[in-house]
Design a protein around this motif. Structure first.
Motif, PDB file in Angstrom:
ATOM      1  N   VAL A  28      21.900 114.640  29.452  1.00 59.89           N
ATOM      2  CA  VAL A  28      20.463 114.381  29.575  1.00 59.89           C
ATOM      3  C   VAL A  28      19.738 114.797  28.291  1.00 59.89           C
ATOM      4  O   VAL A  28      18.857 114.079  27.794  1.00 59.89           O
ATOM      5  N   MET A  29      20.110 115.929  27.734  1.00 61.71           N
ATOM      6  CA  MET A  29      19.485 116.389  26.496  1.00 61.71           C
ATOM      7  C   MET A  29      19.765 115.413  25.353  1.00 61.71           C
ATOM      8  O   MET A  29      18.866 115.075  24.575  1.00 61.71           O
ATOM      9  N   ALA A  30      21.005 114.952  25.240  1.00 60.27           N
ATOM     10  CA  ALA A  30      21.349 114.005  24.177  1.00 60.27           C
ATOM     11  C   ALA A  30      20.567 112.706  24.335  1.00 60.27           C
ATOM     12  O   ALA A  30      20.065 112.148  23.348  1.00 60.27           O
ATOM     13  N   ALA A  31      20.446 112.218  25.569  1.00 55.83           N
ATOM     14  CA  ALA A  31      19.695 110.989  25.816  1.00 55.83           C
ATOM     15  C   ALA A  31      18.217 111.174  25.481  1.00 55.83           C
ATOM     16  O   ALA A  31      17.574 110.275  24.898  1.00 55.83           O
ATOM     17  N   ARG A  58      41.253 109.382  26.838  1.00 54.13           N
ATOM     18  CA  ARG A  58      41.715 108.810  25.573  1.00 54.13           C
ATOM     19  C   ARG A  58      40.538 108.343  24.728  1.00 54.13           C
ATOM     20  O   ARG A  58      40.538 108.530  23.499  1.00 54.13           O
ATOM     21  N   LEU A  59      39.537 107.759  25.368  1.00 56.17           N
ATOM     22  CA  LEU A  59      38.351 107.315  24.638  1.00 56.17           C
ATOM     23  C   LEU A  59      37.600 108.503  24.065  1.00 56.17           C
ATOM     24  O   LEU A  59      37.173 108.483  22.901  1.00 56.17           O
ATOM     25  N   ARG A  60      37.453 109.561  24.872  1.00 59.26           N
ATOM     26  CA  ARG A  60      36.751 110.754  24.383  1.00 59.26           C
ATOM     27  C   ARG A  60      37.478 111.368  23.195  1.00 59.26           C
ATOM     28  O   ARG A  60      36.855 111.737  22.196  1.00 59.26           O
ATOM     29  N   ASN A  61      38.792 111.479  23.301  1.00 54.77           N
ATOM     30  CA  ASN A  61      39.563 112.037  22.190  1.00 54.77           C
ATOM     31  C   ASN A  61      39.403 111.205  20.920  1.00 54.77           C
ATOM     32  O   ASN A  61      39.357 111.741  19.810  1.00 54.77           O
ATOM     33  N   ALA A  62      39.301 109.878  21.103  1.00 56.84           N
ATOM     34  CA  ALA A  62      39.188 108.988  19.945  1.00 56.84           C
ATOM     35  C   ALA A  62      37.850 109.132  19.235  1.00 56.84           C
ATOM     36  O   ALA A  62      37.774 108.973  18.013  1.00 56.84           O
ATOM     37  N   ILE A  63      36.788 109.433  19.989  1.00 53.90           N
ATOM     38  CA  ILE A  63      35.467 109.491  19.364  1.00 53.90           C
ATOM     39  C   ILE A  63      35.017 110.908  19.032  1.00 53.90           C
ATOM     40  O   ILE A  63      33.897 111.096  18.543  1.00 53.90           O
ATOM     41  N   VAL A 110      27.142 108.628  23.283  1.00 49.06           N
ATOM     42  CA  VAL A 110      28.297 107.976  23.909  1.00 49.06           C
ATOM     43  C   VAL A 110      29.367 109.011  24.258  1.00 49.06           C
ATOM     44  O   VAL A 110      29.977 108.959  25.335  1.00 49.06           O
ATOM     45  N   PHE A 111      29.584 109.960  23.365  1.00 47.37           N
ATOM     46  CA  PHE A 111      30.562 111.019  23.625  1.00 47.37           C
ATOM     47  C   PHE A 111      30.205 111.782  24.898  1.00 47.37           C
ATOM     48  O   PHE A 111      31.066 112.037  25.747  1.00 47.37           O
ATOM     49  N   HIS A 112      28.941 112.144  25.045  1.00 46.18           N
ATOM     50  CA  HIS A 112      28.516 112.880  26.240  1.00 46.18           C
ATOM     51  C   HIS A 112      28.678 112.030  27.498  1.00 46.18           C
ATOM     52  O   HIS A 112      29.085 112.537  28.555  1.00 46.18           O
ATOM     53  N   LEU A 113      28.357 110.749  27.405  1.00 48.58           N
ATOM     54  CA  LEU A 113      28.489 109.870  28.568  1.00 48.58           C
ATOM     55  C   LEU A 113      29.947 109.739  28.995  1.00 48.58           C
ATOM     56  O   LEU A 113      30.254 109.754  30.192  1.00 48.58           O
ATOM     57  N   VAL A 114      30.847 109.625  28.028  1.00 51.25           N
ATOM     58  CA  VAL A 114      32.269 109.500  28.340  1.00 51.25           C
ATOM     59  C   VAL A 114      32.815 110.809  28.894  1.00 51.25           C
ATOM     60  O   VAL A 114      33.736 110.817  29.727  1.00 51.25           O
ATOM     61  N   THR A 115      32.238 111.933  28.464  1.00 53.58           N
ATOM     62  CA  THR A 115      32.700 113.241  28.922  1.00 53.58           C
ATOM     63  C   THR A 115      32.486 113.433  30.421  1.00 53.58           C
ATOM     64  O   THR A 115      33.298 114.097  31.090  1.00 53.58           O
ATOM     65  N   LEU A 116      31.430 112.854  30.969  1.00 52.26           N
ATOM     66  CA  LEU A 116      31.110 113.068  32.388  1.00 52.26           C
ATOM     67  C   LEU A 116      32.247 112.667  33.327  1.00 52.26           C
ATOM     68  O   LEU A 116      32.690 113.492  34.147  1.00 52.26           O
TER      69      LEU A 116
END
Length: 232
Positions: free
Chosen positions: A211-214, A117-122, A161-167
């Motif tokens: 990792v790339m995004a970070a 739900r958080l990923r969909n929101a962002i 943040v999106f990538h972190l939540v995706t994991l």
């Protein structure tokens, strides 16, 4: 300092780039290997997805076919599951593993899984950020406008943040997929390992993207610091 597009901070991206290349090689290799191995029950991936969805009362979620390779996805807005042409009609262990993974996302949606739900929101924020962050930042860098660079960094932070939540979303979907395939015996115990290899390889691509995004964010912060140091 080198020009911004060739500056020394670019070296920060190299490990992430190598990881991304390796992850792509792993997922392609695993999918190719197990796409050559037919499951004993001889179900297609489309049929397997239908069985798993129905198990959770998701008979209203259609299973369709979309063009492309590895374009499989679950759409939480349309409540539909789409499998790529190379997966939908295949009876391979790889295809069934991919289909079960997408069912895992449908189950997450059904159970209101918080990270999903958080990923969909962002998603809208991440889409905007991926398109605007770098132009804003580098225009600010060229113009020596730290405020504009700060905006670029903040916008790109949404992408990270999106990538972190995706994991956790992807890891959980794969875990659900493997458990469901075993419980329903769509795959035999000795076939589960092949599906696991495919899904683990796919998970590496999400790790590499994070990792790339970070690394990109760290690079932007360092460049901003260099400009700030010269202005002080």
């Amino acid at each position: 300092m080198f020009p911004f597009f060739f500056d020394s901070t670019f070296l920060l991206l190299l490990p992430a780039l190598f990881l991304a290349i390796w992850a792509q090689m792993k997922v392609k290799g695993a999918f190719h290997r197990y796409s050559q191995v037919a499951s004993r029950r001889n179900l297609t991936a489309g049929q397997a997805a239908r069985i798993l969805l129905d198990r959770f009362g998701l008979s209203g979620v259609p299973v369709g076919m979309v063009p492309g390779e590895l374009t499989d996805h679950y759409d939480p807005r349309a409540k539909s599951l789409s499998l790529s042409q190379s997966v939908y009609n295949s009876t391979s262990i790889a295809a069934i593993g991919v289909a079960a993974h997408e069912v895992g996302h449908a189950v997450q949606d059904l159970k209101a899984y918080a990270p999903l739900r958080l990923r969909n929101a962002i998603v809208p924020v991440a889409n905007i950020g991926s398109g605007l962050a770098f132009p804003l930042f580098f225009i600010g860098l060229i113009m020596r406008a730290p405020a504009l660079m700060n905006v670029g960094i903040l916008v790109f932070l949404g992408v990270v943040v999106f990538h972190l939540v995706t994991l956790p979303v992807e890891f959980d979907a794969s875990s659900k997929a493997l458990r469901l395939l075993g419980e329903t015996q769509i795959l035999a115990p000795d076939e589960i390992g092949g599906a696991r290899a495919v899904l683990n390889a796919a998970a590496l691509t999400y790790v590499a993207a994070t990792v790339m995004a970070a690394a990109q964010l760290l690079r932007l912060v360092l460049l901003r610091g260099m400009v700030g140091g010269r202005d002080d």
